[in-house]
Scaffold this motif. Structure first.
Motif, PDB file in Angstrom:
ATOM      1  N   SER A  64       0.798  -1.214   0.000  1.00 16.05           N
ATOM      2  CA  SER A  64       0.000   0.000   0.000  1.00 16.05           C
ATOM      3  C   SER A  64       0.839   1.278   0.000  1.00 16.05           C
ATOM      4  O   SER A  64       0.291   2.368   0.002  1.00 16.05           O
ATOM      5  N   PHE A  65       2.134   1.124  -0.011  1.00 16.31           N
ATOM      6  CA  PHE A  65       2.947   2.334  -0.143  1.00 16.31           C
ATOM      7  C   PHE A  65       4.194   1.997  -0.941  1.00 16.31           C
ATOM      8  O   PHE A  65       5.068   1.271  -0.468  1.00 16.31           O
ATOM      9  N   ALA A  66       4.283   2.491  -2.165  1.00 17.82           N
ATOM     10  CA  ALA A  66       5.431   2.142  -2.988  1.00 17.82           C
ATOM     11  C   ALA A  66       5.860   3.323  -3.854  1.00 17.82           C
ATOM     12  O   ALA A  66       5.021   4.099  -4.316  1.00 17.82           O
ATOM     13  N   GLU A  82      -6.534   2.370   3.693  1.00 19.01           N
ATOM     14  CA  GLU A  82      -7.462   1.294   4.029  1.00 19.01           C
ATOM     15  C   GLU A  82      -8.882   1.715   3.692  1.00 19.01           C
ATOM     16  O   GLU A  82      -9.235   2.895   3.754  1.00 19.01           O
ATOM     17  N   LYS A  83      -9.671   0.730   3.357  1.00 21.54           N
ATOM     18  CA  LYS A  83     -11.059   1.034   3.033  1.00 21.54           C
ATOM     19  C   LYS A  83     -11.958   0.657   4.182  1.00 21.54           C
ATOM     20  O   LYS A  83     -11.774  -0.392   4.750  1.00 21.54           O
ATOM     21  N   PRO A  84     -12.920   1.420   4.561  1.00 23.10           N
ATOM     22  CA  PRO A  84     -13.213   2.739   4.023  1.00 23.10           C
ATOM     23  C   PRO A  84     -12.318   3.788   4.683  1.00 23.10           C
ATOM     24  O   PRO A  84     -12.131   3.751   5.903  1.00 23.10           O
ATOM     25  N   LEU A 110       0.537   7.751 -10.877  1.00 26.28           N
ATOM     26  CA  LEU A 110       0.155   8.263  -9.562  1.00 26.28           C
ATOM     27  C   LEU A 110      -1.119   7.561  -9.109  1.00 26.28           C
ATOM     28  O   LEU A 110      -2.165   7.646  -9.747  1.00 26.28           O
ATOM     29  N   THR A 111      -0.992   6.830  -8.015  1.00 26.39           N
ATOM     30  CA  THR A 111      -2.143   6.127  -7.453  1.00 26.39           C
ATOM     31  C   THR A 111      -2.393   6.657  -6.052  1.00 26.39           C
ATOM     32  O   THR A 111      -1.534   6.532  -5.187  1.00 26.39           O
ATOM     33  N   LEU A 112      -3.516   7.249  -5.851  1.00 20.91           N
ATOM     34  CA  LEU A 112      -3.875   7.768  -4.523  1.00 20.91           C
ATOM     35  C   LEU A 112      -5.265   7.238  -4.205  1.00 20.91           C
ATOM     36  O   LEU A 112      -6.264   7.885  -4.476  1.00 20.91           O
ATOM     37  N   VAL A 113      -5.311   6.031  -3.677  1.00 21.46           N
ATOM     38  CA  VAL A 113      -6.589   5.346  -3.499  1.00 21.46           C
ATOM     39  C   VAL A 113      -6.984   5.288  -2.026  1.00 21.46           C
ATOM     40  O   VAL A 113      -6.135   5.024  -1.172  1.00 21.46           O
ATOM     41  N   SER A 114      -8.219   5.553  -1.735  1.00 19.20           N
ATOM     42  CA  SER A 114      -8.767   5.449  -0.372  1.00 19.20           C
ATOM     43  C   SER A 114      -7.940   6.204   0.645  1.00 19.20           C
ATOM     44  O   SER A 114      -7.517   5.651   1.659  1.00 19.20           O
ATOM     45  N   ASN A 139     -12.056   8.399  -3.070  1.00 21.17           N
ATOM     46  CA  ASN A 139     -11.789   9.549  -2.223  1.00 21.17           C
ATOM     47  C   ASN A 139     -13.053  10.397  -2.172  1.00 21.17           C
ATOM     48  O   ASN A 139     -14.131   9.913  -2.509  1.00 21.17           O
ATOM     49  N   PHE A 140     -12.895  11.627  -1.759  1.00 18.55           N
ATOM     50  CA  PHE A 140     -14.071  12.490  -1.619  1.00 18.55           C
ATOM     51  C   PHE A 140     -13.900  13.757  -2.442  1.00 18.55           C
ATOM     52  O   PHE A 140     -14.253  14.840  -2.014  1.00 18.55           O
TER      53      PHE A 140
END
Ligand SMILES: *[C@@H]1O[C@H](CO)[C@@H](O)[C@H](O)[C@H]1NC(C)=O
Ligand SMILES: *[C@@H]1O[C@H](CO)[C@@H](O)[C@H](O)[C@H]1NC(C)=O
Ligand SMILES: *[C@@H]1O[C@H](CO)[C@@H](O)[C@H](O)[C@H]1NC(C)=O
Ligand SMILES: *[C@@H]1O[C@H](CO)[C@@H](O)[C@H](O)[C@H]1NC(C)=O
Ligand SMILES: *[C@@H]1O[C@H](CO)[C@@H](O)[C@H](O)[C@H]1NC(C)=O
Ligand SMILES: *[C@@H]1O[C@H](CO)[C@@H](O)[C@H](O)[C@H]1NC(C)=O
Ligand SMILES: *[C@@H]1O[C@H](CO)[C@@H](O)[C@H](O)[C@H]1NC(C)=O
Ligand SMILES: *[C@@H]1O[C@H](CO)[C@@H](O)[C@H](O)[C@H]1NC(C)=O
Length: 790
Positions: A64-66, A82-84, A110-114, A139-140
């Motif tokens: 989750s972090f790379a 982490e979800k949610p 660029l991946t910025l998920v949850s 995201n929101f």
């Protein structure tokens, strides 16, 4: 700066591995940027383990972090929360976050998920000019997609799924030369698609599901690379889209398509998954689709497909799922689909197929319905008929059916016959609702929309009540059961044998009319059933013995126990106050009720003169409109009266001299204005009664809108201002003001209103971090502390 290139793996789409060469002393600003990013994102564990000496180019805490680099520059950054994900705190600023991000100018992926990112995505994201893949799922982020995005000429993949983006797509999206994946699922986009999308020649996947998109899809026939098109759960339509032949997956479910399936679909040799369910597609079901060489999943359910199936049809052996249920198909089941195999699914319920399985209708049902949806060979005839239906309103609708079916001519004659026509022969008080009427024909015809069918939740079926039953329920209409009286009769509360409570409106009839004269009204009332209406459960005619003309009509409605919306907003009870989320929910419910009145039935019911006291709340605080422009009564049919059924002594009853049939241009916007007044009271928490008061409050809101959020909050009902999110308040104020516009044509449509309210709800829910919703059930008392403190 070291520039040894030991590792020059080519950058391949979605391949994440980039190994890295000596970056021990790579002490660029990029390290600091990275540290700052982790701090802004509240990743304390990661930011602690990062320091000036970390080999950040090879930094991978876990999946989750790379981070990956190329020749010492960061080219890929993957951060997956982490979800949610809870929302980042109030002091987070998407603007400064992106400002930090763009200090990594070599970023390609660029991946910025949850991560709980929230705010308006700033246009400066486009400064990442090398960007090839951007994935900000879950995201929101709200607002529109910044138009600057079209300057990212290397962009191949843009995934904005599961955010709260809204509005229009930028026209410039269509000019991205290498864009191959565009996925905008689960957002709040509310527009039609820009035609420029038809120029995205590299596009492989277009995902637009779960939005509020509407209108026709652009012409995609030039997109020869398009393989996946998923546009389910929108309001696209009515025409089937124009597509390229290489499609593999086509999902059009739950839209407003009304056309037939084009013949060329049978030549889509790569098509594997075809889902056109829950639309209003018409025309023959093309059996050749069953034998497409690649097909594995076919869902045609919930449409109006007609035609015959044959036993001897052939199917592709790989076919796993075929769902043809709820159509108008006839004929017999294809042998090739009937298999005992467990991993094959074949559903065909609610058709008119020659089988005793899965709940089939009798054959005439499908024939009649097919006629009603316009599958007749003589098109001109149909046009005339439908024009007539439009023009003549309820009676006309009936008339239209008469033209089509020629069955109920008799009834029509009676209704329109002049008053001196002799009355119908003896007719018992408890005439049988399930036979005799034209309801079957009507409800089978196109008038009943899907909304209506799905809207009537948890209510017993509409039926005829006997007078004895109603007398028992009200102890002979005892005064203790009396709830109120309007100009058209009294309201009683009753308890049926099964224990359920009902509200019974008793209408005295003047003049002498046979029950048949009221049938078309009853037909309409039967259809007025929806979760957000106080719905009719049935009726009962009481007739004079001598000539069997109707003396009284009893309309039985569901009983709504929790009082009026006003009593929970501004009723003066200190303990009775709806929380902000409940207010939004009540507003949404009311708007849905209005939407149903306007569009859920044909012809729609407009100009309902709604007031906050007409909105009742049930035991679960579901809002229900109790007073609508119910056309019943009056021997002279020019005057149509609204009567107010159901609940708590509210029994205003008024007459509106308008015909439900011939509607004026902005008829629907009158209700929108009334709704605006209701919203105003819900926001302010004070009773709004006079025109002058409305204007003063409007001005107040107008000023508050442009002020800062503290000032805005000060205008809101003090009992909720601690718990409401500014973005949500702002949206509610905006839509309220638009509803109240003087010029009806400037007011939003009810659909627009609904979207805005749902948006306000989603932002608010998101803000409250999906914490347990205490909103259903007991209202939050005003003294309850806010759930989130910022
Ligand atoms: C990291 O570098 C910054 C500036 O280059 C410096 O201020 C800071 O003290 C360094 N931290 C460590 C742990 O060396
Ligand atoms: C990855 O590491 C971070 C920081 O240590 C941690 O918060 C997160 O839960 C880990 N995620 C997984 C999937 O292990
Ligand atoms: C790395 O970044 C620096 C500064 O932004 C830039 O000058 C250099 O060309 C980049 N190297 C590569 C291989 O992109
Ligand atoms: C935001 O506030 C939290 C505590 O409330 C603090 O730890 C954090 O550093 C702040 N972040 C920013 C960017 O100011
Ligand atoms: C984008 O992120 C989502 C959520 O983690 C993931 O399922 C998806 O595969 C990602 N897409 C790409 C192209 O990286
Ligand atoms: C077909 O689509 C409908 C509605 O879109 C859905 O309810 C149903 O489960 C689907 N059928 C199958 C077999 O997946
Ligand atoms: C299938 O059967 C129908 C009649 O039952 C017949 O008209 C049709 O020609 C047959 N088709 C094939 C391909 O055998
Ligand atoms: C779409 O939604 C936004 C935000 O709710 C609103 O401002 C805008 O007017 C809506 N647009 C349309 C075309 O309905």
């Amino acid at each position: 700066m070291a520039k040894r290139s030991l590792c020059s793996l080519p950058l391949v789409l979605a391949v994440i591995i980039f190994s890295v060469c000596d970056s021990e002393q790579h002490q660029s600003s990029e390290a600091l940027t990275l540290m700052r990013i982790t701090r802004l994102l509240n990743f304390p564990t990661v930011s602690k383990s990062l320091n000036n000496y970390t080999d950040f180019c090879n930094f991978e805490v876990n999946s989750s972090f790379a981070v990956s680099c190329y020749e010492g520059n960061i080219t890929q950054l993957h951060i997956i929360g982490e979800k949610p994900a809870p929302l980042l705190p109030r002091n987070f600023s998407i603007d400064s976050f992106v400002t930090t991000l763009v200090k990594l100018p070599s970023l390609k992926v660029l991946t910025l998920v949850s991560l709980g990112l929230w705010g308006n995505l700033p246009g400066k994201i486009a400064r990442l000019s090398s960007l090839e893949i951007l994935n900000v799922t879950s995201n929101f982020l709200y607002g529109t997609i910044p138009p600057e995005i079209s300057s990212l000429t290397s962009l191949q993949t843009l995934i904005l799924d599961d955010n709260m983006f809204s509005g229009l797509l930028p026209e410039g999206l269509g000019s991205l030369p290498v864009l191959s994946v565009l996925s905008l699922k689960k957002n709040l986009f509310n527009s039609s698609l820009p035609s420029s999308l038809s120029e995205l020649e590299s596009l492989r996947l277009l995902g637009l599901s779960h939005n509020h998109f509407y209108g026709e899809l652009p012409d995609f026939s030039r997109l020869t690379n398009l393989q996946v098109l998923e546009v389910g759960d929108n309001a696209f339509g009515p025409q089937f889209p124009k597509l390229g032949k290489k499609l593999v997956t086509l999902v059009l479910r739950k839209n407003k398509f009304r056309s037939s399936i084009p013949a060329e679909l049978s030549s889509y040799y790569q098509l594997q998954c075809l889902d056109v369910s829950s639309n209003m597609f018409v025309g023959p079901f093309p059996p050749s689709l069953l034998s497409l060489p690649s097909i594995t999943y076919l869902n045609f359910s919930g449409n109006k497909f007609t035609g015959m199936l044959f036993e001897n049809s052939s199917c592709n052996a790989e076919l796993k799922v075929v769902d043809l249920s709820s159509n108008l198909l006839t004929g017999s089941l294809p042998k090739c689909l009937e298999s005992d195999s467990k991993n094959k699914v074949f559903l065909y319920a609610s058709n008119c197929l020659a089988t005793s399985n899965q709940n089939q209708h009798p054959l005439p049902f499908c024939h009649n319905e097919a006629l009603a949806v316009g599958i007749v060979s003589d098109r001109s005839k149909r046009k005339q008929a439908s024009k007539a239906a439009l023009a003549l309103g309820i009676i006309g609708a009936l008339f239209g059916c008469v033209l089509l079916f020629g069955v109920i001519f008799f009834v029509y004659r009676r209704m329109n016959a002049n008053k001196t026509t002799k009355k119908s022969p003896t007719r018992s008080v408890t005439e049988n609702a399930s036979s005799g009427y034209t309801s079957k024909l009507l409800s089978d015809a196109r008038y009943i929309s899907q909304t209506m069918k799905s809207g009537a939740l948890g209510l017993p079926g509409y039926r005829t009540f006997s007078l004895e039953e109603l007398e028992d329920a009200t102890q002979n209409f005892d005064t203790s059961t009396f709830m109120g009286e309007g100009s058209h009769g009294q309201m009683y509360r009753g308890q049926l044998k099964d224990g359920s409570f009902v509200a019974i409106r008793c209408l005295k009839m003047k003049g002498s009319h046979s029950t048949e004269n009221f049938m078309h009204h009853i037909e309409l009332i039967m259809k007025l059933r929806h979760r957000h209406l106080v719905s009719a459960l049935g009726h009962c005619f009481e007739c004079y013995l001598d000539d069997s003309s109707v003396s009284r009509i009893f309309l039985v409605f569901e009983y709504v126990p929790n009082g009026t919306l006003r009593s929970w907003i501004s009723g003066g009870h200190p303990r009775r106050s709806l929380a902000w989320t409940q207010r939004i929910a009540a507003a949404i419910g009311t708007a849905k009720g209005i939407q149903f009145l306007h569009t859920g039935i044909m012809p729609g019911v407009f100009s309902n003169n709604l007031k906050i006291t007409d909105i009742l709340l049930d035991q679960n605080f579901v809002a229900k409109i109790s007073s609508y422009n119910l056309p019943l009564l009056e021997e002279n049919m020019e005057q149509i009266c609204s009567s107010s059924p159901g609940g708590h002594g509210v029994s205003s009853s008024r007459c509106v001299t308008s015909s439900t049939g011939a509607r004026k241009k902005d008829d629907d916007r009158t209700d929108v204005h009334d709704f605006g007044v209701i919203l105003l009271e819900m926001i302010k928490g004070r009773q709004v009664k006079y025109e002058a008061q409305i204007e003063a409050l409007e001005d107040q809101l107008q000023v508050a809108l442009t002020a800062d959020d503290e000032a805005r909050r000060s205008v809101v009902d003090p009992r909720v201002k601690q718990t409401c999110l500014d973005q949500s308040v702002k949206t509610m104020m905006e839509i309220c003001l638009r509803c109240l516009r003087k010029d009806p044509s400037e007011r939003p449509s009810i659909e627009d209103v609904l979207w805005n309210l749902q948006y306000a709800e989603q932002v608010q829910d998101a803000w409250q971090g999906g914490e347990s919703q205490s909103s259903e059930g007991s209202p939050v008392s005003p003294s309850q502390p806010p759930r989130l403190t910022f």
